[in-house]
Motif scaffolding. Structure first.
Motif, PDB file in Angstrom:
ATOM      1  N   THR A 122       0.831  -1.199   0.000  1.00 11.97           N
ATOM      2  CA  THR A 122       0.000   0.000   0.000  1.00 11.97           C
ATOM      3  C   THR A 122       0.868   1.251   0.000  1.00 11.97           C
ATOM      4  O   THR A 122       0.621   2.205  -0.751  1.00 11.97           O
ATOM      5  N   ALA A 123       1.905   1.247   0.842  1.00 15.58           N
ATOM      6  CA  ALA A 123       2.819   2.396   0.890  1.00 15.58           C
ATOM      7  C   ALA A 123       3.587   2.540  -0.416  1.00 15.58           C
ATOM      8  O   ALA A 123       3.765   3.656  -0.922  1.00 15.58           O
ATOM      9  N   LEU A 124       4.056   1.432  -0.966  1.00 15.60           N
ATOM     10  CA  LEU A 124       4.812   1.475  -2.227  1.00 15.60           C
ATOM     11  C   LEU A 124       3.992   2.098  -3.345  1.00 15.60           C
ATOM     12  O   LEU A 124       4.499   2.897  -4.140  1.00 15.60           O
ATOM     13  N   SER A 125       2.711   1.776  -3.398  1.00 11.09           N
ATOM     14  CA  SER A 125       1.863   2.269  -4.483  1.00 11.09           C
ATOM     15  C   SER A 125       1.754   3.788  -4.486  1.00 11.09           C
ATOM     16  O   SER A 125       1.533   4.402  -5.527  1.00 11.09           O
ATOM     17  N   ALA A 126       1.948   4.406  -3.320  1.00  9.89           N
ATOM     18  CA  ALA A 126       1.813   5.862  -3.212  1.00  9.89           C
ATOM     19  C   ALA A 126       3.159   6.571  -3.084  1.00  9.89           C
ATOM     20  O   ALA A 126       3.205   7.783  -2.891  1.00  9.89           O
ATOM     21  N   SER A 127       4.258   5.828  -3.215  1.00  6.51           N
ATOM     22  CA  SER A 127       5.582   6.391  -2.933  1.00  6.51           C
ATOM     23  C   SER A 127       6.139   7.253  -4.061  1.00  6.51           C
ATOM     24  O   SER A 127       6.982   8.123  -3.827  1.00  6.51           O
ATOM     25  N   GLY A 128       5.713   6.990  -5.280  1.00  8.27           N
ATOM     26  CA  GLY A 128       6.295   7.693  -6.416  1.00  8.27           C
ATOM     27  C   GLY A 128       7.607   7.084  -6.877  1.00  8.27           C
ATOM     28  O   GLY A 128       8.217   7.561  -7.834  1.00  8.27           O
ATOM     29  N   LEU A 129       8.063   6.024  -6.217  1.00  7.81           N
ATOM     30  CA  LEU A 129       9.293   5.336  -6.606  1.00  7.81           C
ATOM     31  C   LEU A 129       8.966   4.142  -7.501  1.00  7.81           C
ATOM     32  O   LEU A 129       7.814   3.733  -7.615  1.00  7.81           O
ATOM     33  N   MET A 130       9.994   3.581  -8.127  1.00  4.55           N
ATOM     34  CA  MET A 130       9.804   2.484  -9.078  1.00  4.55           C
ATOM     35  C   MET A 130       9.076   1.319  -8.420  1.00  4.55           C
ATOM     36  O   MET A 130       9.446   0.874  -7.339  1.00  4.55           O
ATOM     37  N   LYS A 131       8.039   0.827  -9.100  1.00  5.74           N
ATOM     38  CA  LYS A 131       7.202  -0.220  -8.519  1.00  5.74           C
ATOM     39  C   LYS A 131       7.297  -1.561  -9.241  1.00  5.74           C
ATOM     40  O   LYS A 131       6.816  -2.567  -8.735  1.00  5.74           O
ATOM     41  N   ASN A 132       7.886  -1.588 -10.439  1.00  8.99           N
ATOM     42  CA  ASN A 132       7.933  -2.853 -11.175  1.00  8.99           C
ATOM     43  C   ASN A 132       9.067  -3.758 -10.696  1.00  8.99           C
ATOM     44  O   ASN A 132       9.063  -4.957 -10.952  1.00  8.99           O
ATOM     45  N   ARG A 133      10.043  -3.190  -9.954  1.00 11.22           N
ATOM     46  CA  ARG A 133      11.119  -3.984  -9.369  1.00 11.22           C
ATOM     47  C   ARG A 133      11.375  -3.484  -7.947  1.00 11.22           C
ATOM     48  O   ARG A 133      11.831  -2.370  -7.749  1.00 11.22           O
ATOM     49  N   PHE A 134      11.046  -4.319  -6.964  1.00 14.54           N
ATOM     50  CA  PHE A 134      11.246  -3.914  -5.572  1.00 14.54           C
ATOM     51  C   PHE A 134      11.527  -5.145  -4.725  1.00 14.54           C
ATOM     52  O   PHE A 134      11.262  -6.282  -5.125  1.00 14.54           O
ATOM     53  N   CYS A 135      12.101  -4.918  -3.546  1.00 12.91           N
ATOM     54  CA  CYS A 135      12.347  -6.008  -2.604  1.00 12.91           C
ATOM     55  C   CYS A 135      11.852  -5.601  -1.221  1.00 12.91           C
ATOM     56  O   CYS A 135      11.974  -4.443  -0.824  1.00 12.91           O
ATOM     57  N   TYR A 136      11.280  -6.565  -0.521  1.00 11.49           N
ATOM     58  CA  TYR A 136      10.768  -6.337   0.826  1.00 11.49           C
ATOM     59  C   TYR A 136      11.754  -6.941   1.819  1.00 11.49           C
ATOM     60  O   TYR A 136      12.062  -8.134   1.750  1.00 11.49           O
ATOM     61  N   GLU A 137      12.265  -6.125   2.737  1.00 10.46           N
ATOM     62  CA  GLU A 137      13.285  -6.573   3.683  1.00 10.46           C
ATOM     63  C   GLU A 137      12.757  -6.724   5.106  1.00 10.46           C
ATOM     64  O   GLU A 137      13.533  -7.001   6.020  1.00 10.46           O
ATOM     65  N   GLY A 138      11.455  -6.508   5.320  1.00  9.23           N
ATOM     66  CA  GLY A 138      10.896  -6.664   6.657  1.00  9.23           C
ATOM     67  C   GLY A 138      11.355  -5.584   7.620  1.00  9.23           C
ATOM     68  O   GLY A 138      11.716  -4.476   7.222  1.00  9.23           O
ATOM     69  N   PHE A 139      11.363  -5.914   8.909  1.00 10.17           N
ATOM     70  CA  PHE A 139      11.790  -4.956   9.926  1.00 10.17           C
ATOM     71  C   PHE A 139      13.310  -4.812   9.901  1.00 10.17           C
ATOM     72  O   PHE A 139      14.032  -5.806   9.807  1.00 10.17           O
ATOM     73  N   LEU A 140      13.781  -3.576   9.994  1.00 12.32           N
ATOM     74  CA  LEU A 140      15.211  -3.358  10.142  1.00 12.32           C
ATOM     75  C   LEU A 140      15.670  -3.935  11.481  1.00 12.32           C
ATOM     76  O   LEU A 140      14.936  -3.850  12.473  1.00 12.32           O
ATOM     77  N   PRO A 141      16.863  -4.525  11.549  1.00 10.68           N
ATOM     78  CA  PRO A 141      17.354  -5.081  12.819  1.00 10.68           C
ATOM     79  C   PRO A 141      17.392  -4.020  13.917  1.00 10.68           C
ATOM     80  O   PRO A 141      17.726  -2.861  13.663  1.00 10.68           O
ATOM     81  N   SER A 142      17.073  -4.423  15.131  1.00  9.02           N
ATOM     82  CA  SER A 142      17.043  -3.475  16.247  1.00  9.02           C
ATOM     83  C   SER A 142      18.448  -3.092  16.723  1.00  9.02           C
ATOM     84  O   SER A 142      18.660  -1.977  17.202  1.00  9.02           O
ATOM     85  N   LYS A 143      19.414  -4.003  16.573  1.00 12.30           N
ATOM     86  CA  LYS A 143      20.783  -3.707  16.986  1.00 12.30           C
ATOM     87  C   LYS A 143      21.507  -2.931  15.885  1.00 12.30           C
ATOM     88  O   LYS A 143      21.446  -3.302  14.714  1.00 12.30           O
ATOM     89  N   LYS A 144      22.196  -1.881  16.292  1.00 10.84           N
ATOM     90  CA  LYS A 144      22.817  -0.975  15.329  1.00 10.84           C
ATOM     91  C   LYS A 144      23.783  -1.684  14.378  1.00 10.84           C
ATOM     92  O   LYS A 144      23.742  -1.458  13.170  1.00 10.84           O
ATOM     93  N   LYS A 145      24.653  -2.541  14.905  1.00 14.57           N
ATOM     94  CA  LYS A 145      25.634  -3.197  14.046  1.00 14.57           C
ATOM     95  C   LYS A 145      24.949  -4.043  12.980  1.00 14.57           C
ATOM     96  O   LYS A 145      25.313  -4.001  11.797  1.00 14.57           O
ATOM     97  N   ASN A 146      23.957  -4.827  13.399  1.00 16.29           N
ATOM     98  CA  ASN A 146      23.232  -5.667  12.445  1.00 16.29           C
ATOM     99  C   ASN A 146      22.506  -4.827  11.402  1.00 16.29           C
ATOM    100  O   ASN A 146      22.457  -5.167  10.220  1.00 16.29           O
ATOM    101  N   ARG A 147      21.947  -3.718  11.876  1.00 21.93           N
ATOM    102  CA  ARG A 147      21.233  -2.812  10.968  1.00 21.93           C
ATOM    103  C   ARG A 147      22.192  -2.202   9.947  1.00 21.93           C
ATOM    104  O   ARG A 147      21.903  -2.165   8.753  1.00 21.93           O
ATOM    105  N   CYS A 148      23.330  -1.735  10.427  1.00 19.83           N
ATOM    106  CA  CYS A 148      24.315  -1.110   9.534  1.00 19.83           C
ATOM    107  C   CYS A 148      24.883  -2.130   8.542  1.00 19.83           C
ATOM    108  O   CYS A 148      25.084  -1.804   7.364  1.00 19.83           O
ATOM    109  N   ASP A 149      25.117  -3.334   9.011  1.00 21.82           N
ATOM    110  CA  ASP A 149      25.632  -4.382   8.117  1.00 21.82           C
ATOM    111  C   ASP A 149      24.638  -4.677   6.988  1.00 21.82           C
ATOM    112  O   ASP A 149      25.023  -4.833   5.819  1.00 21.82           O
ATOM    113  N   LEU A 150      23.365  -4.755   7.361  1.00 21.69           N
ATOM    114  CA  LEU A 150      22.338  -5.020   6.347  1.00 21.69           C
ATOM    115  C   LEU A 150      22.253  -3.873   5.343  1.00 21.69           C
ATOM    116  O   LEU A 150      22.246  -4.100   4.119  1.00 21.69           O
TER     117      LEU A 150
END
Length: 286
Positions: A122-150
């Motif tokens: 729903t959010a993607l459809s209204a984002s104005g960004l490319m919609k024909n190629r996208f990836c869903y990554e779920g929740f960002l990791p809560s720990k900073k190092k894991n988040r930054c690595d991802l």
């Protein structure tokens, strides 16, 4: 096992905010199945009471998913019908239930998915960004190092990227995006989708972070982050003046510092410039 007596598992999406978004088909199934499997019984009861539906509820969360899946498979083998729901949106996307579905396929029990709400799409459809190629990554990791690595691993991902994030970490996460991906990358924040205080706002990363800091209400509620994909720079877009500046700086500075200063002087994307210089070995260009 006589397959004619096997029940059916329905995957039933529920509204992500606005209760009017539920479908007629979803209401019929919730009313008529033998069991509704809920991630949170209290939350699901609010929905059922709103539509005057009375039915048997069973709790299945990440803590009891294995035990409940075995129990529910037995019920399905007996011929009972089951509806799987999550707190909100389409079940199994970041929610319990996948183990039950796998077991259904193993035992040849029919699984019927219903279409319905999903905050990411729903959010993607209204984002104005490319919609024909996208990836869903779920929740960002809560720990900073894991988040930054991802985030660092996704710095050259060309598809539009979709994440979920908590209001408690959103400022830190945007800062990490700036540092690990690109300070100029376009980001869209979609907040409280379908609800009264819904808002959708996009800007380059640094400007977006400043915008969020100006008012706390701008990052309250449930948040979807959408990041524009990496745009590869083409040779024809690199002006000789830019290369000349880089080569002069490289005589006195490190490669990384030379790229940074050159990008600031000529107002070009530093990550794109870095990629171009690495691939084309521009330190050898005369």
């Amino acid at each position: 096992m006589n397959e004619s007596y096997i029940g059916i598992l329905y995957i039933v999406p529920t509204p992500i905010g606005n209760l009017s978004d539920i479908t007629s088909r979803a209401l019929i199934i919730l009313k008529n199945v033998n069991i509704i499997v809920a991630e949170n019984i209290y939350h699901t009861n609010i929905l059922l009471q709103h539509f005057n539906i009375k039915n048997s509820l069973i709790l299945m969360n990440k803590d009891n998913e294995k035990k409940q899946s075995d129990h529910l498979i037995d019920k399905l083998k007996e011929g009972q019908t089951i509806a799987l729901v999550s707190n909100a949106g389409t079940p199994v996307i970041n929610d319990p239930g996948n183990l039950l579905i796998k077991k259904c396929h193993f035992f040849n029990i029919q699984v019927i998915p219903l279409p319905g709400p999903c905050a990411a799409i729903t959010a993607l459809s209204a984002s104005g960004l490319m919609k024909n190629r996208f990836c869903y990554e779920g929740f960002l990791p809560s720990k900073k190092k894991n988040r930054c690595d991802l985030l660092y691993s996704l710095r050259e991902e060309t598809r539009t990227m979709i994440f979920y994030e908590s209001k408690y970490r959103i400022l830190e996460s945007i800062q990490d995006i700036i540092e690990q991906i690109d300070e100029n990358r376009h980001i869209v924040i979609a907040r409280e989708i379908t609800k009264k205080w819904e808002s959708i706002y996009g800007d380059k990363a640094t400007s977006l972070l400043q915008w969020l800091k100006e008012e706390k209400y701008r990052y309250k509620g449930e948040i979807v982050i959408i990041i524009d994909g990496f745009k590869q720079i083409k040779n024809k877009n690199i002006d000789q003046k830019i290369l000349h500046t880089f080569l002069i700086l490289k005589k006195f500075c490190s490669f990384k510092t030379s790229v940074l200063i050159t990008s600031q002087i000529h107002k070009v994307n530093k990550n794109n410039l870095y990629q171009y210089l690495i691939k084309n070995k521009s330190d050898k260009i005369n």
